[in-house]
Structure formats: structure tokens, C-alpha cells
Scaffold this active site. Structure first.
Site, short mmCIF file in Angstrom:
data_model
loop_
_atom_site.label_atom_id
_atom_site.label_comp_id
_atom_site.label_asym_id
_atom_site.label_seq_id
_atom_site.Cartn_x
_atom_site.Cartn_y
_atom_site.Cartn_z
N ASN A 91 0.87 -1.18 0.00
CA ASN A 91 0.00 0.00 0.00
C ASN A 91 0.90 1.23 0.00
O ASN A 91 1.46 1.60 1.03
CB ASN A 91 -0.88 -0.05 1.26
CG ASN A 91 -1.82 1.14 1.36
OD1 ASN A 91 -1.73 2.08 0.56
ND2 ASN A 91 -2.70 1.11 2.34
N ARG B 245 -2.63 -2.18 -3.45
CA ARG B 245 -3.77 -1.29 -3.29
C ARG B 245 -3.62 -0.17 -4.32
O ARG B 245 -2.57 0.49 -4.37
CB ARG B 245 -3.79 -0.69 -1.90
CG ARG B 245 -4.90 0.31 -1.75
CD ARG B 245 -4.72 1.15 -0.54
NE ARG B 245 -5.81 2.11 -0.48
CZ ARG B 245 -5.72 3.27 0.15
NH1 ARG B 245 -4.61 3.61 0.76
NH2 ARG B 245 -6.74 4.09 0.16
N HIS C 253 -12.45 3.95 -0.26
CA HIS C 253 -12.55 3.02 0.88
C HIS C 253 -13.33 1.76 0.51
O HIS C 253 -13.86 1.07 1.38
CB HIS C 253 -13.29 3.66 2.08
CG HIS C 253 -12.50 4.67 2.85
ND1 HIS C 253 -13.10 5.71 3.51
CD2 HIS C 253 -11.17 4.79 3.08
CE1 HIS C 253 -12.18 6.44 4.11
NE2 HIS C 253 -10.99 5.90 3.85
N HIS D 77 -17.03 4.09 7.76
CA HIS D 77 -15.57 3.98 7.98
C HIS D 77 -15.08 5.33 8.50
O HIS D 77 -15.10 6.34 7.79
CB HIS D 77 -14.88 3.62 6.66
CG HIS D 77 -13.39 3.53 6.79
ND1 HIS D 77 -12.69 2.35 6.64
CD2 HIS D 77 -12.45 4.47 7.06
CE1 HIS D 77 -11.40 2.57 6.83
NE2 HIS D 77 -11.23 3.86 7.08
N ARG E 23 -9.51 16.91 5.98
CA ARG E 23 -10.34 17.30 4.82
C ARG E 23 -11.65 17.92 5.29
O ARG E 23 -12.24 17.45 6.27
CB ARG E 23 -10.65 16.08 3.95
CG ARG E 23 -9.44 15.42 3.34
CD ARG E 23 -9.87 14.38 2.30
NE ARG E 23 -8.75 13.57 1.87
CZ ARG E 23 -8.64 12.26 2.10
NH1 ARG E 23 -9.60 11.60 2.72
NH2 ARG E 23 -7.59 11.60 1.67
N GLU F 6 -8.33 -4.39 5.23
CA GLU F 6 -8.21 -4.23 3.78
C GLU F 6 -7.11 -5.12 3.23
O GLU F 6 -7.23 -5.67 2.13
CB GLU F 6 -7.92 -2.76 3.46
CG GLU F 6 -9.12 -1.87 3.77
CD GLU F 6 -8.76 -0.42 3.95
OE1 GLU F 6 -8.90 0.33 2.99
OE2 GLU F 6 -8.35 -0.03 5.06
P1 ADP Z 1 -6.14 5.81 8.42
O1 ADP Z 1 -7.40 6.35 7.82
O2 ADP Z 1 -4.94 6.67 8.19
O3 ADP Z 1 -5.93 4.33 8.18
P2 ADP Z 1 -7.02 5.03 11.07
O4 ADP Z 1 -8.12 4.19 10.54
O5 ADP Z 1 -5.93 4.35 11.82
O6 ADP Z 1 -6.37 5.97 10.00
O7 ADP Z 1 -7.70 6.11 12.04
C1 ADP Z 1 -6.97 7.13 12.65
C2 ADP Z 1 -7.90 7.91 13.57
O8 ADP Z 1 -8.40 7.01 14.57
C3 ADP Z 1 -7.19 9.04 14.30
O9 ADP Z 1 -8.02 10.20 14.31
C4 ADP Z 1 -7.07 8.49 15.71
O10 ADP Z 1 -7.04 9.49 16.69
C5 ADP Z 1 -8.35 7.69 15.80
N1 ADP Z 1 -8.33 6.80 16.96
C6 ADP Z 1 -7.52 5.75 17.19
N2 ADP Z 1 -7.76 5.23 18.41
C7 ADP Z 1 -8.72 6.01 18.99
C8 ADP Z 1 -9.41 6.01 20.24
N3 ADP Z 1 -9.14 5.13 21.17
N4 ADP Z 1 -10.35 6.97 20.44
C9 ADP Z 1 -10.63 7.87 19.49
N5 ADP Z 1 -10.03 7.93 18.30
C10 ADP Z 1 -9.09 7.00 18.04
#
Ligand code: ADP
Length: 415
Positions: free
Chosen positions: A7, A99, A189, A217, A250, A396
Site C-alpha cells: 500500500n 492497493r 474506501h 468507515h 479534509r 483491507e
Molecule cells: P487511516 O485512515 O490513516 O488508516 P485510522 O483508521 O488508523 O487511519 O484512524 C486514525 C484515527 O483514529 C485518528 O483520528 C485516531 O485518533 C483515531 N483513533 C484511534 N484510536 C482512537 C481512540 N481510542 N479513540 C478515538 N479515536 C481514536
């Protein structure tokens, strides 16, 4: 079959090695053998590698481009340091799954990569100038390093949404612009929405045709998908991932008149406005603090920060608005699925999005909700709730590995 899943972002490269084949897919017995990430490619790169069952190894090393990064990964994979079971040499990597962000109308499903497919992905660059070039760098690097004899498969973020009807994907602008330039909504996504819909079917025993759900998501990027009879009917991202929800950086939905106004008032160029809406807006823009939801929730709780609270409120309200509109579009849904970093980990945000919707048949069980964090899967709705609410961690990479196996063996996918 050992599948290397890649990815590639503009300055990052994530990978996993997944051992899987048709029998393992059937039994849900696929194995993740290793994973890792390289960030800040182009300068002093941050490297993290982890073989299954061992702790992560981290270091910093200069890596000038994606090819150098992949070379670094490949050397580690076959090194004595990694000791990945079943992998002694490069010959033990049997296929590569890539990806790819944008497949436009050209690619409606995953496909074996050949020269024509590469040209097709290049043709989509106009629509995804930030993403597809990085994906192509990964494809070219793996062809150079592993050889074209190792089959490679492209799995597109857009392809799950190729079932959207015209009424969902067309913008209300002159129709000839769609004909001439393919300006339309594509959605992203897709691999995540498809994976959690598949897991929902596994958990509930529903058939594809019986799958009428809304998948939400919430990660750094956020989107929802209205799934009708197992197929994407509508989704919140559009021509690019900018449309829809408020996201980490965004803006999501915005009146297009703001662009002209900004250029006039701030003397900004289109590309500066593009950067503003993609990189400086969303949670970061509103709070002025961070794009990280976890930190914002802490700020709001510990210091009652007004703008952190405002950013969280706007985020949850926009998500709720989409939930309502998709429930209307689908004439009701059987389930809502939360996934992504925020969706999988934040009971508070899930509660906020589903609050006061009992009249629609949606009721969260507080206890179940707080328990489903940190990768736990399952229902969080109360017994009374007519609509089921699930937390399903996305995967994914697993879907990319499985699609790769199916394409290489030329068997049709089930979802
Ligand atoms: P990406 O879209 O880059 O794959 P992720 O799916 O890992 O990102 O999501 C990242 C987001 O998830 C960040 O805003 C992070 O703060 C949030 N996040 C991760 N753990 C927690 C939690 N325990 N409580 C609230 N938000 C969380």
C-alpha cells in the site's frame, strides 16, 4: 500462497505478508506472517518491521524513493533477523497484491497487472493526481525487484462502488461534462466497506441479497456506504476523497462557492485552495490543534477546549446527517457497521452519532458499546433496537491478499 500486500502513499509504504489459499480463505485460516511501514520516503525514512509473534523493530535510514524502500523491505523479509516462517528467499513470495486508489470506470474489479493495466492506472492519474502515481511507483518497484514472473494484482478503492446507479454517481452539472471528462462520483474506501459487509454476512448468516446495511468507515479519511442487496448503492466520497464527512484534515462537503470567495478574498490559487481543503481543514482546521480524534477527545475532556469540542460536535453531526440520509435512501437498513480507527475505538463518537435515534429503531447498549474497542468485534445495539449496530475492525490487507489469490487462480470472488 505467500502474498506480499503493498500500500504505497506519496511518501510511505505499508506492507504485509499474508499466507493464504482457497482452502484457507474458506476456513478463515489465512495467516499474517509479517507487517511493516516505511514513512518519510525521500529523506531519513522511519522504518518499522514486525514478524508475526515478535516485537517490532524500528530504525531510521535514508531511502531516496519507493524502489529503495521496497528493496529495504525485501532484504529484511529474507534476512536472518526477520526469520519469517516459510520465507527463506524471494522465491517464497508467490504473488503481490497492490492497493490502487483510483480505477475510475476502467476497473470494476481486481485484476492481474500487465502492461495494459498499468497504462489504465496511468490514465486514471488525472482523477487521482496524489494517489495513483504513488501506487504506480509501488507496482513498478515490485516488478523490477521481484520480476514480472511473480504475478501482481491491483485491488482498487473505487471498484466496490462501481455498482452505484447513475442517480447516485452523477453530479447535477451539465451531462456532457460526465461524457467528456468522466466527472462523476466514484467513492473510495471500497475495500474496507466490502470487507466489513462480508464480515457482517459471516456474523449474521445473511446472503448477499439480504445485505441491506450502512457501513461507516471513520479513520483519518471518513466515508459511509449505503449497501443495497449486497452492492454499493451510494457512498459519501465523490470524484475524489474530499467529498462527504468531516475528516482529519479534509473539509468534506462544502459549498463550491467558497472556492471563488477564497480566491477573491485571500488571493489564493486553485492549488492552494486544494491544499487548504485537503490538508488544513476538517478536525485540524476547526480545532486549530490536531487532526487526531483521540487527542481532540482528551483536550475536550481534560481542558474543556472550546474548539476541540466544536470539531468533535461538527464531526459527529455530519456523520449523523449521512446516516439519516442513507437510512432514507435504503428505505431503512438492517444494520449499521462502524469501522476505521475512530469507528473501531471510540465508543463516545459511536454513541454521539447514534444518539436520540430510538424513534428510528436505533438504540446503542452503553455497556456493549464501551466494551467494543481495541479491535473487538460484535454487536453494540440494545435488545430493543430494531436496527443492529456492529463494530467490525476492517482488514483491507486481508481482502487484497484474498483477491490476489483468486485472480492468480482465476476463480470468481464471492463478494
Ligand atoms: P487511516 O485512515 O490513516 O488508516 P485510522 O483508521 O488508523 O487511519 O484512524 C486514525 C484515527 O483514529 C485518528 O483520528 C485516531 O485518533 C483515531 N483513533 C484511534 N484510536 C482512537 C481512540 N481510542 N479513540 C478515538 N479515536 C481514536
Amino acid at each position: 500462497m505467500n502474498v506480499l500486500v503493498l500500500n504505497c502513499g506519496s511518501s510511505s509504504l505499508k506492507f504485509q505478508i499474508i499466507q493464504t489459499d482457497l482452502e484457507m480463505i474458506e476456513k478463515d485460516a489465512d495467516k499474517q506472517l509479517a507487517k511493516g511501514i516505511i514513512e518519510r520516503i525521500g529523506s531519513q525514512a522511519l522504518v518499522s518491521f514486525q514478524a508475526a509473534g515478535k516485537s517490532a523493530v524500528k530504525h531510521v535510514t535514508p531511502l531516496r524513493d519507493h524502489k529503495a524502500a521496497l528493496d529495504h523491505i525485501v532484504k529484511w523479509i529474507i534476512s536472518a533477523d526477520a526469520l519469517i516462517p516459510g520465507i527463506q528467499s524471494l522465491a517464497d513470495i508467490h504473488a503481490v497484491g497492490h492497493r490502487v486508489v483510483h480505477g475510475a470506470e476502467l476497473f470494476t474489479k481486481s485484476i492481474i497487472i500487465d502492461n495494459a493495466v498499468i497504462r489504465g492506472i496511468e490514465d486514471c492519474i488525472d482523477l487521482a493526481p496524489l494517489h495513483n502515481p504513488a501506487n504506480l511507483k509501488g507496482i513498478n518497484a515490485s516488478r523490477e525487484l521481484l520480476g514480472t514472473g511473480v504475478p501482481a494484482v491491483a485491488v482498487f478503492d473505487t471498484s466496490f462502488h462501481s455498482t452505484m446507479p447513475e442517480s447516485s454517481f452523477l453530479y447535477a452539472i451539465p451531462y456532457q461534462l460526465y461524457r467528456r471528462h468522466k466527472i462523476r462520483r466514484y467513492g473510495f474506501h471500497g475495500t474496507s466497506h466490502r470487507y466489513v459487509a462480508f464480515r457482517y454476512r459471516q456474523l449474521t448468516g445473511k446472503t448477499r441479497e439480504e445485505t441491506n446495511i450502512i457501513t461507516v468507515h471513520l479513520g483519518n479519511g471518513c466515508s459511509a456506504c449505503a449497501i443495497k442487496n449486497g452492492a454499493s448503492f451510494d457512498t459519501s466520497m465523490g470524484l475524489s476523497p474530499l467529498e462527504g464527512f468531516v475528516m482529519g484534515t479534509r473539509s468534506g462537503d462544502i459549498d463550491p462557492a467558497v472556492l471563488e470567495f477564497l480566491s477573491h478574498k485571500e488571493g489564493m490559487s486553485m492549488s492552494e485552495i486544494d491544499t487548504l481543503l485537503n490538508k488544513q481543514s476538517g478536525l485540524l482546521g476547526i480545532s486549530g490543534l490536531t487532526n487526531d480524534m483521540r487527542d481532540l477527545l482528551d483536550e475536550a475532556k481534560d481542558h474543556q477546549d472550546r474548539r476541540a469540542t466544536l470539531a468533535i460536535n461538527i464531526f459527529a453531526q455530519r456523520a449523523k446527517k449521512y446516516l439519516g440520509s442513507y437510512l432514507a435512501e435504503l428505505n431503512g437498513a438492517d444494520a449499521i457497521i462502524f469501522t476505521g480507527g475512530i469507528g473501531e475505538n471510540s465508543a463516545v463518537i459511536r454513541q454521539r452519532i447514534c444518539s436520540n435515534l430510538e424513534w428510528l429503531g436505533i438504540e446503542i447498549d452503553e455497556q456493549l458499546n464501551v466494551e467494543k474497542v481495541g479491535g473487538k468485534e460484535g454487536e453494540i445495539n440494545s435488545k430493543k433496537s430494531r436496527v443492529k449496530v456492529f463494530v467490525i475492525p476492517t482488514n483491507e490487507e486481508l481482502l487484497i491478499a484474498r483477491d490476489t489469490v483468486r485472480c492468480v487462480l482465476d476463480v470468481p470472488r464471492k463478494i
